[in-house]
Design an enzyme around this catalytic site. Sequence first.
Site, PDB file in Angstrom:
ATOM      1  CG  ASP A  51      25.329   6.709  10.929  1.00  0.00           C
ATOM      2  OD1 ASP A  51      24.882   5.814  12.052  1.00  0.00           O
ATOM      3  OD2 ASP A  51      24.924   6.961  10.521  1.00  0.00           O
ATOM      4  CE1 TYR A 103      28.570  -1.774  10.408  1.00  0.00           C
ATOM      5  CE2 TYR A 103      27.853  -0.449   8.722  1.00  0.00           C
ATOM      6  CZ  TYR A 103      28.021  -1.497   9.180  1.00  0.00           C
ATOM      7  OH  TYR A 103      27.806  -2.553   7.992  1.00  0.00           O
ATOM      8  CD  GLU A 135       1.534 -10.755  13.269  1.00  0.00           C
ATOM      9  OE1 GLU A 135       1.860 -11.018  15.043  1.00  0.00           O
ATOM     10  OE2 GLU A 135       1.573 -10.919  12.327  1.00  0.00           O
ATOM     11  CE  LYS A 173      -3.951  -7.610   4.877  1.00  0.00           C
ATOM     12  NZ  LYS A 173      -3.649  -7.256   4.174  1.00  0.00           N
ATOM     13  CG  ASP A 192       0.662  -1.881   1.297  1.00  0.00           C
ATOM     14  OD1 ASP A 192       0.111  -3.134   0.734  1.00  0.00           O
ATOM     15  OD2 ASP A 192      -0.384  -1.164   1.622  1.00  0.00           O
ATOM     16  CE1 TYR A 204       3.133 -12.579   7.447  1.00  0.00           C
ATOM     17  CE2 TYR A 204       4.284  -9.998   7.695  1.00  0.00           C
ATOM     18  CZ  TYR A 204       3.976 -11.065   6.719  1.00  0.00           C
ATOM     19  OH  TYR A 204       4.066 -12.035   5.060  1.00  0.00           O
ATOM     20  CE  LYS A 208      -0.275 -13.453  11.682  1.00  0.00           C
ATOM     21  NZ  LYS A 208       1.161 -13.366  11.393  1.00  0.00           N
ATOM     22  CE  LYS A 245      -8.021  -5.424   3.266  1.00  0.00           C
ATOM     23  NZ  LYS A 245      -6.211  -4.791   2.405  1.00  0.00           N
ATOM     24  CB  CYS A 304       7.348  25.203 -24.771  1.00  0.00           C
ATOM     25  SG  CYS A 304       6.801  25.248 -22.845  1.00  0.00           S
ATOM     26  CB  CYS A 326       7.259  29.621 -24.210  1.00  0.00           C
ATOM     27  SG  CYS A 326       8.726  28.264 -24.761  1.00  0.00           S
ATOM     28  CB  CYS A 375      10.402  23.736 -22.453  1.00  0.00           C
ATOM     29  SG  CYS A 375       9.894  25.643 -23.179  1.00  0.00           S
ATOM     30  CB  CYS A 393      10.048  28.911 -21.429  1.00  0.00           C
ATOM     31  SG  CYS A 393       8.386  28.427 -20.874  1.00  0.00           S
TER      32      CYS A 393
END
Length: 719
Positions: free
Chosen positions: A58, A61, A141, A143, A145, A254, A329, A353, A447, A450, A465, A470
Site C-alpha cells: 500500500d 502505491y 453468477e 445475484k 444485493d 454483469y 442466463k 432466490k 435514565c 438512575c 444519561c 449511573c
Amino acid sequence: MYTNDQQREYVERTKELIELKAMLPPKEFAEEEMAELRPLIVFHEWRYYVKDEPMIADWEYDRLYKRLEFLEKNFPDLIIPDSPTQRVSSDLVSDLATVPHLTPMLSLDNSYNAEDLKGFDERIKKLTESEAEIDLEYCAEPKFDGGTVALVYENDQLVRGATRGNGAQGEEITHNIRAMRSVPLMAAFSKYGIHKVELRGEALIRKDRFLKINEQREELGESLLANPRNAATGALRVKNPQEVENRSLEAFIYQVGYAVDKDGNDMMKSLATHNEYIAMLGDLGFKTPALDKGERKVCKNIEEVAEFVINWENIREDYEYEIDGMVVKLNNLDLQEKCGYTSHHPRWAIAFKFKAKQATSKLINIEYQVGKTGSVTPVAKLEPVQLAGVTVSSVSLHNEEFIKSKDLRLGDTVLVERAGDVIPYIVKSMDELRDGSEIPVAFPTTCPTCATKLFKPENEAAWRCPNYSCEAQVLQRMIFHVSKEGMDIDGFGKSYVERFYNEGWLKTIADIYKLDYEAIAKLDGFGERSASKLKKSIDKAKKNPLHRLLQSLSIHHLGKRASRLIAHEIKDVYEISTWGEEEFLSIKDIGPKVAANVAGFFEDEHNMLLIKELEAVGVNVLQLEADKKEEPIEGGALSGKTILFTGKFENLSRTEAKKLSKAAGARVLSAVSSKLNILVVGEKAGSKLKKAEAIETVQILTEKEFFAILESEKEEGTE
Ligand code: IVH
C-alpha cells in the site's frame, strides 16, 4: 488486459520510480513522468480494486499516487480529467438529474428450487425449439444485493453513470461512479469495435467494510446504516463523492445492455455468448463475477446449474459480499434472441432466490440499554422467530429517530431481516395489520437505571444519561475497562465482571483492583489457581502505560489515538485536571469534541476522586519515559496494523523488531489469524508463512521491505 510481461514490467518500473527523490523536475520532464505515472497507478488500482490481488505494498502505491499529485499541484495545466487523481471531485452536486436509460432495465423472473429451474429449462427449450433431450448451456453468477447502476461509455470513456430508477429512467450519478476505483474511467471498447455501450452492474460494500463503517459512525455518534445494501444505495446518491470513497463502494458489472459501433450498428451479438461478453468486460478492466474465483460458471445443462447455485446458497455467508440468490442466463445469444422478453423480464434469464432471511414477528416490548458513555439504546423484544437458521428475539433499534422514522408501535407486526454476518434489524412495521390496540412508543426522558434527566448533544443521534456514576454505565465501563481495548486484563472478561458485580464486590472501576482473591477462590468454578492467575493479570495491568488508563475510563469520543496523543503531552494524569479545552485543542489532531469531553471529565470532582483511588490501589498514573518512547507520534507508518515476525533475520533481533513495530503504531500478534495484517518473513520461515499465505488479506514482507516502510514514514512530509 495486461500480459504477464507487461505486468512484470509495470511492477519493476514502479519499484524504480518510488526510489526517486521528491524533487520537482522542469515542466517537460514532469509531463513525461506524469504520462508514465498515470497508467502505472491505473494498473495497480486494477490489481487492488478489481483483481483483489495487489502486486505492491500500500505504501508503495501511496508513493506513486502522492508523486502524481505533487506534480499535478505544481503543473495544474497538465492535469487531465482521466487522471486517477481526478476521480473524487470536491464539488458538491446540488440535485440529481433524471436521465433515460439507453434500453429499459428489466427485472428478473424468480425460482426457488431445482424443480423451478427444470421448469425454466423446459420453457426455454420450447421457446428456442430445441430438442427436449439435448442440453442447453447456461451461465450462472451471483445475484448481487446492492444498488443497481447503468454505466455509459462512449469513445472508450466513461461519460455517464445512473441509478436504475424506475427501469426506464434513473438518476444521474456520474460524480459518484467516478469515485469508485473498481470502475475504469477509460476502457478500450474500440478494440471490440464498440463505440457506445451501456453496462449494467451492482454497486456494493463488502460486509466487513460495512461493519467497520458502522463502528466508526457509532464512535462519532452518527446514525447507523441498516445493512450493506442500504449503505450502498445510499452512497450512490450522495452529493459529495468523498463519501463514496469513504464507504469503499465497488461495482460488479454483469451485463451489457446496449452496444453500437461508430455507424450506429447493433453490436449486441458481435460475440456468441453471454460468457464471452463478461470475459470481454473483464479484459477491459471491469470487476466481473470471475470464472477463476468460482463466481461465474458456464454449466453444460440445468442439472449442473442446480448443483452450482445450491452450493452457493450453502457458502453465501462466507462470501465477502451480500447476495440474495444466483442469476441463471441462457449462454447463447442467438437463442436468447429467440426467447425474447416480457414487459417485466427477459425470458432467457431467471433468478434463483436463496431462502428468505426475512420473517415477521411481533414487537412485544422495548427495553432501553445504557452504554458505557451513557448513550441510551432502544432494543426491541420480539416474539422469537427463526431467521436463516438462527432464533432472533432481540433487535437493536439504534435510537429514537429510527423508531420514529419507522413509526414503530408496541404490538406491531414487524418485518425482520438478518443479512450475512450483519446483526438482525427491523425493516418496517406492517401497518396494514394494525387493529388499533398498538401503542405508540414514548422514548424515556429520564435514565431507565438512575432516573437522571437524559440529554441529546447537538448533531448526535443518541440520548445520553449524563450521570457518570449511573449504575448501568458503571457496569458497562467496568466491562470495557478490563477488555482488550481497555486495560487488557488477561482472562478477565464480561462474565467475571457481571459475576463480581452481582456479588456486590464491584461498585467503581477502582474496585477491580481491590478484589479479595480469597473470596474469589471460594466462588463456584474458581479455586486457588484461577484466583491467583487473575491476581497476576490485574497486577500486570496496574503497570500499563498512561494512555491505556485514559482510554479505559470510557470518556465519550476519547479513542485510542487521542488517548496516546494526550498522554504524550503530560507527565501524569493530574496535569490535565488543570487544563481547559484550549490546552487540549493545542495538541495537533485533537478536535473540539474530544477536548470538551476530556476537559469536562476532569473538571468533575467525583472523577478526580476515582483517579486518586486508582492511584492509591497501585494503578500507574504517570507518563513513563519508556512508554513515551514507544508512543507512535502522528499515527506512525504501521498505525493500526497488526504484525507478526517469523524466521531468522539478518539485522534484527526479535525484541528490536517488536519495539520498532510498536513505535510505528503496530500491534504485535503471536499467531497467524485473519486478524493479522503483516507477516515479516526471515530465513527458514516455516508453518506461519504457509498459514499466512492462505489468508488473502495478510501482507507478506521481507526484512528489507519492513525497513523500507519504516523509512518511508520518516521521509514523508518532506515533499
Ligand atoms: S441480469 C436483463 N445479473 O437483480 C438482465 N441482474 O431483479 C437483467 N442483479 O435489479 C439483470 N445481480 O440489477 C442480472 N448477476 C446479475 C445480477 C442482477 C443482481 C439485480 C439487477 C436487478 C435485479 C433483477
